[in-house]
Structures are given as structure tokens and as C-alpha cells.
Enzyme design. Structure first.
Site, mmCIF file in Angstrom:
data_model
loop_
_atom_site.group_PDB
_atom_site.id
_atom_site.type_symbol
_atom_site.label_atom_id
_atom_site.label_comp_id
_atom_site.label_asym_id
_atom_site.label_seq_id
_atom_site.Cartn_x
_atom_site.Cartn_y
_atom_site.Cartn_z
ATOM 1 N N GLU A 1 -22.690 6.557 -30.414
ATOM 2 C CA GLU A 1 -22.644 7.744 -29.567
ATOM 3 C C GLU A 1 -21.269 7.852 -28.923
ATOM 4 O OE1 GLU A 1 -24.879 8.912 -25.504
ATOM 5 O OE2 GLU A 1 -26.259 8.552 -27.181
ATOM 6 N N HIS B 1 -26.883 13.920 -25.599
ATOM 7 C CA HIS B 1 -27.284 13.097 -24.452
ATOM 8 C C HIS B 1 -27.349 13.927 -23.165
ATOM 9 C CE1 HIS B 1 -27.252 8.645 -22.980
ATOM 10 N NE2 HIS B 1 -28.071 9.385 -22.255
ATOM 11 N N ARG C 1 -32.424 5.217 -25.409
ATOM 12 C CA ARG C 1 -31.049 4.880 -25.759
ATOM 13 C C ARG C 1 -30.961 4.822 -27.282
ATOM 14 N NH1 ARG C 1 -30.066 6.191 -21.392
ATOM 15 N NH2 ARG C 1 -28.918 5.118 -19.717
#
Length: 316
Positions: free
Chosen positions: A262, A281, A233
Site C-alpha cells: 500500500e 484506505h 489491514r
């Protein structure tokens, strides 16, 4: 227990639709009624009656009205977005999709490391400029790769590193359990592992322990030629500290599938480094995603029908 109805939520995962998921489930469970709602109202009605619901997320208010719900099968490995307290208060078991991402994310990690080792980003830049100029490259063999997090993904990464002749170090919450790496360290020994690291792979969940784990001190401990791969993450890395380390050439570069923030803003300095590759991602994307998720749920359906509650990947 008879054959339960499985309600598939309408959410899309990695570009795959709920109907794609339902098809994978029907292949695994041909005798089970797999129901997919096509409207919000139909979905609420389905959730209210089905004993098993599967998908990405379920609203807490819907859980309160789902009197027959026994099991929510999440389709992500992470569960921090779910109302776990509500599930628990309503005696609903929750499972995740841990293990689904292992093969594809491990391939991403190997690809990112090899791309750096062989200088492919530089080759691409020279190709775009139509420049024929030799440049130095490295070998992965004989280097040390540290993997933080030895769950399904971290273990898959280590397995795929085995043919490359590298030394592997693992960092995990419970080092006493050992692991697939040559050596295993606890988080209190992180810097001991970092000091020996050529390639650092982050494959851990985002928790109070791991938030900001790779900060200025950690980046300073890493050797100058170390390369970072983050498929965990974004919050596991302190972004400002990473930018400072890259600007000062304190590490060799990074491959980032996740960032903090993000999505990464278009004016963020991370975009400007030739030594950094950024993907949106999507390291976990695979056309076999629902197939693997369906396999996990199929095993748990067998347990459910036998009256068992020790479901695979149970988190609540």
C-alpha cells in the site's frame, strides 16, 4: 488537579487540519487551554511543557524531553506506529481512538456488500458502454456474514447488518467473551466459520496471529460465491494468494480498502479484476472524525483532573 494545557500536534488526519481538531476540542472543553503550534520549533517547545499531547505520532526523542507529559492521546485506532516502549519507559499513558471509525467504516462495509449483491459495478460498466442488458442479482437476506474482529468496528458492522435478516458469525481472540454475532468462534476455528460464509468482513488488527490469515487455504475453504471485504489491514490477506483465487474464480470478488503493498502499484494485477473494488484506505474518512476523537479525550480529561489513570481506550 487544575486545568491542563492540551498540545495539538501539527499533523493532518484524513484531510482535516490540527486547527480543525483544536476547534472540536474547544467545543468539548471550553475551559481548557488548547494550544496548536504552527512551526516545528514551536511544536517541540509546546510538547516539552504540556502535560497532555494529542495527535497521530510523537517522536521518541521528543518524548524523552517532555518532562511534564502524562498522557498522549492518539487520534488513530491503531498504535503500531507509535514508540510505545518509550512512552512506557517515561511513564506516559497512551490512549487510542478506538470507536471513532465504527459508524463510517460500518457504512462502507454495508455499501460494499450491497453493491456486490445488487450488481452495481456491472451496472456501472454497462452504463458507461450505454448497454441495456438485464443481469441476475442476489438478495442479502438469508445469507451468512462472518466478521473477523469484534471490536468497535466489527461490532458496528454487525449492528448494521441486523435489519437485513442475515446470520452472523464472529471470529475473535477470546470467543469465551461472546459477542454481538449469532455465533462466536476462536481463531483456531476460523475454517469452520469460513466454510459457512457468504460474505467475509475483516475488521481485526494486524498482529502475528492475523498476518496472512486469509491465505490460499482460507480462500479455498470459502465457498466459491463468497465475497471478501477488507477494512482491517492489507497484511491480513496474502495478496498473491488472493490474486490466484480471483484468477481461478475460487471466490466471487472483493472490496479492498486496504492492500499489501500500500499504496497499490499501478501495474498490480488486482486493479484488473472487474470483481474487485479498490478504495485508497479511506473507509474511515468522515467529517465527524475529530468531533468523535474530541469526545473520547474530553472524557479522559475529566478522569485526569480527578487524578484517575483508568483512561478510556488506554493501551499503555
Amino acid at each position: 488537579m487544575g486545568s491542563p494545557t492540551i498540545a495539538v500536534l501539527r499533523q493532518k488526519i484524513h484531510g482535516l487540519s490540527a486547527n480543525d481538531y483544536a476547534t472540536a476540542l474547544r467545543d468539548e472543553l471550553p475551559e481548557i487551554d488548547i494550544a496548536v503550534a504552527d512551526t516545528p520549533a514551536a511544536e517541540r517547545e509546546l510538547v516539552a511543557s504540556a502535560p497532555i499531547v494529542t495527535g497521530y505520532d510523537l517522536d521518541a526523542e521528543l518524548i524523552e524531553t517532555a518532562e511534564n507529559l502524562d498522557l498522549f492521546a492518539g487520534v488513530y485506532a491503531g498504535v503500531d506506529h507509535l514508540p510505545l516502549d518509550t512512552f512506557e519507559a517515561n511513564d506516559v499513558a497512551v490512549t487510542n481512538a478506538s470507536g471513532v471509525h465504527g459508524p463510517n467504516i460500518a457504512e462502507y462495509v454495508i455499501g460494499a456488500i450491497l453493491s456486490h449483491v445488487r450488481g452495481f459495478p456491472r451496472a456501472r460498466r454497462q452504463q458507461e458502454q450505454r448497454t441495456w442488458q438485464s443481469y441476475p442479482a442476489r438478495e442479502l437476506q438469508g445469507s451468512t456474514v462472518t466478521v473477523v474482529g469484534l471490536g468497535a468496528i466489527g461490532s458496528a458492522v454487525v449492528d448494521r447488518l441486523d435489519p437485513f435478516g442475515v446470520e452472523t458469525l464472529g471470529v475473535r481472540y477470546t470467543p469465551e467473551k461472546g459477542g454481538p454475532t449469532d455465533e462466536v468462534f476462536g481463531f483456531d476455528e476460523l475454517h469452520t466459520a469460513l466454510a459457512r460464509t457468504d460474505y467475509l468482513v475483516l475488521a481485526c488488527p494486524l498482529t502475528e496471529t492475523t498476518r496472512g490469515l486469509i491465505d490460499s487455504e482460507a480462500l479455498l475453504t470459502l465457498p466459491t460465491e463468497a465475497f471478501l471485504v477488507n477494512i482491517a489491514r492489507g497484511g491480513v490477506v496474502d495478496t498473491d494468494d488472493l490474486v490466484s483465487a480471483l484468477q481461478a474464480n475460487r471466490i466471487a470478488g472483493a472490496a479492498l480498502d486496504v492492500t499489501d503493498p500500500e499504496p497499490l502499484p499501478e501495474d498490480h494485477p488486482l486493479w484488473g479484476f472487474n470483481t474487485v473494488s479498490i478504495t485508497p484506505h479511506n473507509a474511515g474518512h468522515t467529517p465527524r472524525y475529530y468531533e468523535r476523537t474530541a469526545e473520547i479525550l474530553a472524557d479522559n480529561i475529566d478522569r485526569y483532573r480527578n487524578g484517575e489513570t483508568d483512561f478510556e481506550n488506554r493501551v499503555v
